[in-house]
Structures are given as structure tokens and as C-alpha cells.
Design an enzyme around this catalytic site. Structure first.
Site, PDB file in Angstrom:
ATOM      1  CG  ASP A  49      -2.292   0.660   0.898  1.00 53.55           C
ATOM      2  OD1 ASP A  49      -2.263   1.863   0.578  1.00 53.55           O
ATOM      3  OD2 ASP A  49      -3.351   0.013   0.969  1.00 53.55           O
ATOM      4  CG  HIS A  62      -0.954   1.495  -3.285  1.00 53.92           C
ATOM      5  ND1 HIS A  62      -2.226   1.289  -2.803  1.00 53.92           N
ATOM      6  CD2 HIS A  62      -0.599   0.339  -3.895  1.00 53.92           C
ATOM      7  CE1 HIS A  62      -2.619   0.051  -3.106  1.00 53.92           C
ATOM      8  NE2 HIS A  62      -1.645  -0.543  -3.764  1.00 53.92           N
TER       9      HIS A  62
END
Length: 354
Positions: free
Chosen positions: A178, A201
Site C-alpha cells: 500500500d 502505492h
């Protein structure tokens, strides 16, 4: 209050012997109470969390918590292993009435109200959920960390910053499933530099506006490299929020095969549930992207998608050069209600309104 609130839930300490074998020590056998109150645990070496089936303490949302400590220093070459693989296939799920069901394992390490915090040198691997959360803390220096989880591990943010001020993150490697670094509401004066990010991310501000009046300001991200991340540097807000994001600078960033390198997303709704269009929003202003270069796997490499009712203002792009990771493939920029200027940048950002 100067005291340690450390919660060890069947924590084990691993140390290598002279013969190269690994010995596992259970700190519960060495006087650790693990009741969330007693200041009783001092552990050196590699700390290993229990697997999910052995998770039996009262603290359900975190593995280790440090709270209300002034001048806490966590330093060394040890490893905190969150045993994430035992959680990822069957995470606990929660119902959010506004946005649907989401599933996330507990945060590995939380630092709450720890003014003067210093984190240096250790590794944090395989968090059940987010790896490190810094919240309600002033004056933080994070340096030389390694935060690692597989790219497909769910919701395993590297470092989350919430309601904190004067935070510096330096010279660290973060590769997770993430956000490498996520900056949440109530945070200001954040300086991030020398980060190697990927997989993950990217480096994010938000998501903001899910509830209440969310504010983030004075954030600087510089001299960092993002490799094969889902997004690069971005600001994301929910529809219907209040507050503002302002005085944000991204500078000296290098992208290597990043999917969405530069992004402002004011229509953030990852679960695609109840994604309504609201008139209220978190206002975004004074955001600059300077001296940024690299490659992208996408065709739209710059996406400035601002609120329909309140546009983003004073957005500046200067010396931004992003090309396709596929030789010869064209790339472009997309905007919606974004106002500002772009100079010496490619692709051309003709969609940016003055």
C-alpha cells in the site's frame, strides 16, 4: 508523562547463535506482563509477532503500542516481524455505512503522543496491516529504516502519519502493498527526503474528508525514487469533506515504470460503493511539482482531477518530464477544474486552467 506503554502479545525475541542457528525467546518468560500498563519489557534482537491464530490479547487493533513517552528512541539493526502472511488471506472486516465493508489487519507498531520521537536503523517487515503509525506526536525524526512486505499484501502501509507536526523522514527504503508513506488529517510541517519506494502505492496525502474538518499543510517531499508503484505522488480526498490541503511541494522525484506518477484525486472512492457527488470538499491550493522525471506504464501520466464545486488553485508544474516506459508510446495529461501554471514540462499540460 514519561513512561512506556508497550503491549507485547506473545512476542518472541530471535537471536542468532555463534553457530549460525536461530534461537527464539518468548519475552513472557522473562518477566514481560503484556497487560498494556506495566513498564516491564526491554527487548533487543528481532521481535516476532504471534500468528493470527495465536493472537489472544485485549489490544485488537495493534501489536505494539508506545504512548505518552517524551524523547523515546528506538534504534538498532533488529527486525520487527509482524507475521503478516497469517493475516492477509482472511483479514478482519468492518462495515463502514458510508463506504461499504473494508478489511484490514491490525497495525504493527503505534507511536501515540511521543513528542521528540526518534526511530533509526531497524527493519519492520510483513505487517498484518499498516507497519508503523505515528499519531498525535510533535518533533519526530525517522531515518535509515527498512519497511518491507510483498507488493500484493493488502493494506500494508509503510509509515502512516496522523495528527502530527514537525515530522522528518530520511533515507529509508519502503516497499509494501500500500502507501509507502501516507499523511493523514491534522498533520503539518512534514519533510520527507531520500526515500526509495517500491513496490507499493507511492507517497500520498490522504485520503482526507471522510469525516470532520480535515487539514494538512506544509508538506515537502523531495529527492526520492519510486519504482513500479501503483501511484507516484498524490493527494486524495473523499467527496463531501471539509477542510483544506495547502502548501505542498514535490521536488526532485524520479519515477521508474510508475502506473500513475502525478495525481490529485478529489473523487476518491476505492470500494466503488455509495460514490456520490457532493458540493462540499476539502479545498486544495498551493501545490507544486518541480524537477520531476521518469517513466510510466500508463498513458495518462499527470491527472489533476479536482472538485466540481471547488477547483484546485495555484497548482504549479515546472520541469516535469515523464515519458512512457514503452519506447515510442505517447503519454498525456488530464485535468478537471485545476487552476495554475505549467512551465518546461512534457507532456504538455494544456488542460490546466489559469
Amino acid at each position: 508523562m514519561d513512561r512506556v506503554l508497550a503491549i507485547f502479545m506473545v512476542v518472541t525475541c530471535m537471536a542468532s547463535s555463534a553457530m549460525g542457528a536461530t534461537t527464539i525467546y518468548n519475552v513472557m518468560s522473562y518477566g514481560a506482563v503484556g497487560n498494556g500498563r506495566s513498564d516491564d519489557s526491554q527487548v533487543s534482537g528481532n521481535i516476532v509477532a504471534p500468528v493470527k491464530n495465536a493472537w489472544n490479547g485485549n489490544q485488537r487493533n495493534a501489536w505494539i503500542v508506545f504512548a505518552s513517552i517524551r524523547g523515546l528512541v528506538v534504534k538498532g539493526k533488529g527486525v520487527f516481524d509482524g507475521q503478516g502472511p497469517s493475516w492477509w488471506p482472511n483479514k478482519p472486516c468492518y462495515n463502514d455505512p458510508a463506504h461499504g465493508v473494508f478489511c484490514k489487519g491490525p497495525t504493527a507498531i503505534i507511536f501515540r503522543r511521543c513528542d521528540g520521537l526518534r526511530l533509526d536503523g531497524f527493519s519492520k517487515i510483513n505487517g498484518p496491516g499498516s507497519h508503523i503509525l505515528i499519531m498525535a506526536t510533535n518533533d519526530v525524526v525517522v531515518s535509515n529504516l527498512r519497511v518491507i512486505a510483498p507488493g500484493d499484501s493488502p493494506n500494508t502501509d509503510g509509515i502512516d502519519i496522523s495528527s502530527s507536526k514537525n515530522v522528518r523522514i530520511r533515507n529509508s527504503f519502503i516497499g509494501t502493498g500500500d502507501d509507502c508513506i501516507a499523511i493523514s488529517a491534522g498533520s503539518s510541517n512534514i519533510d520527507i527526503s531520500g526515500i526509495t519506494c517500491g513496490p507499493g502505492h507511492g507517497i500520498s496525502i490522504g485520503a482526507l474528508g471522510k469525516g470532520g474538518n480535515d487539514i494538512v499543510e506544509n508538506v515537502r517531499v523531495r529527492n526520492s525514487t519510486l519504482t513500479r508503484t501503483l501511484t507516484g505522488v498524490r493527494i486524495k480526498t473523499w467527496q463531501g469533506g471539509k477542510g483544506y490541503v495547502r502548501k505542498i511541494s514535490f521536488e526532485g522525484i524520479k519515477f521508474v515504470a510508475v502506473d500513475n506518477p502525478i495525481q490529485i484525486d478529489q473523487f476518491y472512492c476505492p470500494l466503488k460503493v455509495n460514490c456520490q457527488n457532493y458540493t462540499s470538499t476539502v479545498a486544495i491550493s498551493d501545490v507544486s511539482f518541480r524537477a520531476i522525471s521518469g517513466t510510466s506504464t500508463a498513458e495518462s501520466v499527470i491527472n489533476l482531477m479536482c472538485s466540481q464545486s471547488v477547483g484546485c488553485t495555484n497548482i504549479k508544474l515546472d520541469r516535469v518530464y515523464i515519458s512512457s516506459s514503452t519506447p515510442g508510446k505517447k503519454v498525456h495529461a488530464s485535468c478537471f477544474n485545476a487552476h495554475g501554471t505549467a512551465t518546461h514540462s512534457k507532456p504538455a499540460i494544456k488542460c490546466l486552467l489559469r
